[in-house]
Design a protein around this motif. Sequence first.
Motif, PDB file in Angstrom:
ATOM      1  N   ASN A  13       8.055  -4.928   9.082  1.00 54.28           N
ATOM      2  CA  ASN A  13       7.611  -3.943   8.090  1.00 54.28           C
ATOM      3  C   ASN A  13       7.798  -4.435   6.654  1.00 54.28           C
ATOM      4  O   ASN A  13       7.288  -3.813   5.728  1.00 54.28           O
ATOM      5  CB  ASN A  13       8.308  -2.605   8.311  1.00 54.28           C
ATOM      6  N   ILE A  16       4.744  -5.015   4.472  1.00 49.97           N
ATOM      7  CA  ILE A  16       4.091  -3.956   3.699  1.00 49.97           C
ATOM      8  C   ILE A  16       4.190  -4.240   2.199  1.00 49.97           C
ATOM      9  O   ILE A  16       3.309  -3.859   1.433  1.00 49.97           O
ATOM     10  CB  ILE A  16       4.680  -2.562   4.050  1.00 49.97           C
ATOM     11  N   VAL A  19       1.355  -6.465   1.413  1.00 49.82           N
ATOM     12  CA  VAL A  19       0.119  -5.685   1.532  1.00 49.82           C
ATOM     13  C   VAL A  19      -0.102  -4.852   0.274  1.00 49.82           C
ATOM     14  O   VAL A  19      -1.184  -4.875  -0.328  1.00 49.82           O
ATOM     15  CB  VAL A  19       0.147  -4.783   2.793  1.00 49.82           C
ATOM     16  N   SER A  73      -4.877  -8.156   2.628  1.00 50.79           N
ATOM     17  CA  SER A  73      -4.039  -6.968   2.802  1.00 50.79           C
ATOM     18  C   SER A  73      -4.339  -6.269   4.116  1.00 50.79           C
ATOM     19  O   SER A  73      -3.429  -5.943   4.882  1.00 50.79           O
ATOM     20  CB  SER A  73      -4.260  -5.989   1.650  1.00 50.79           C
ATOM     21  N   TYR A  77      -1.838  -6.196   7.341  1.00 44.84           N
ATOM     22  CA  TYR A  77      -1.444  -4.888   7.881  1.00 44.84           C
ATOM     23  C   TYR A  77      -1.818  -4.796   9.355  1.00 44.84           C
ATOM     24  O   TYR A  77      -1.025  -4.363  10.181  1.00 44.84           O
ATOM     25  CB  TYR A  77      -2.114  -3.765   7.083  1.00 44.84           C
ATOM     26  N   ASN A  78      -3.029  -5.243   9.657  1.00 43.84           N
ATOM     27  CA  ASN A  78      -3.528  -5.175  11.022  1.00 43.84           C
ATOM     28  C   ASN A  78      -2.719  -6.069  11.959  1.00 43.84           C
ATOM     29  O   ASN A  78      -2.442  -5.699  13.095  1.00 43.84           O
ATOM     30  CB  ASN A  78      -5.002  -5.574  11.039  1.00 43.84           C
ATOM     31  N   ILE A  81       1.799  -4.927  11.009  1.00 44.25           N
ATOM     32  CA  ILE A  81       2.376  -3.593  10.904  1.00 44.25           C
ATOM     33  C   ILE A  81       1.789  -2.646  11.939  1.00 44.25           C
ATOM     34  O   ILE A  81       2.477  -2.106  12.784  1.00 44.25           O
ATOM     35  CB  ILE A  81       2.206  -3.044   9.473  1.00 44.25           C
TER      36      ILE A  81
END
Length: 172
Positions: A13, A16, A19, A73, A77-78, A81
């Motif tokens: 995480n 993030i 991101v 980003s 994220y894909n 996260i």
Amino acid sequence: MEWLEKYIYGAKNIIIVSVICSLLISLLLLGYGVYEIKYIIMAIINHDAQQIQLATLKVIDMFLFAIVLIIFSLGSYNLFISRLDSIESDSNNESKFQIPDWINVQNFSELKAIFMKVIVLILAILFLESIIQNKSNLFDAEFWKVLIIPIGMVLVAISLFLLEKSDSHIEN
């Protein structure tokens, strides 16, 4: 040991932060690109073809890099996260969220390939800028330095080719 695995898995995480920062930088670059359009307008008013070309290339370069950061980003994220699913409609038949297939990065190699392709494009834009700026000095003794850019483009393109070839070899 289960608690350690839980914390290690939760460490993903931290991505993030990259991101959010990438999205913020991309928004700033888009805003700056829009701001730079004033130079294109001024060059058009002054009938300066060379300046129109240079300013347009700089704005395109800015927008291109902003788009890459958005793709980075979403891809990060894909991958790290949460999966961004293509949801066309919910139970009320309302469209919720749909991610295009070309942004839906499935693995880290695809994300690297996107970056390498964009690096080639950015180097091409830089090469065009340097050609436009040095039209009168094309055969100058110092112009050979400009040739470093296309050599870099070729090296990045070759490495991209080898990366995609090795990825397809691993998949088969």
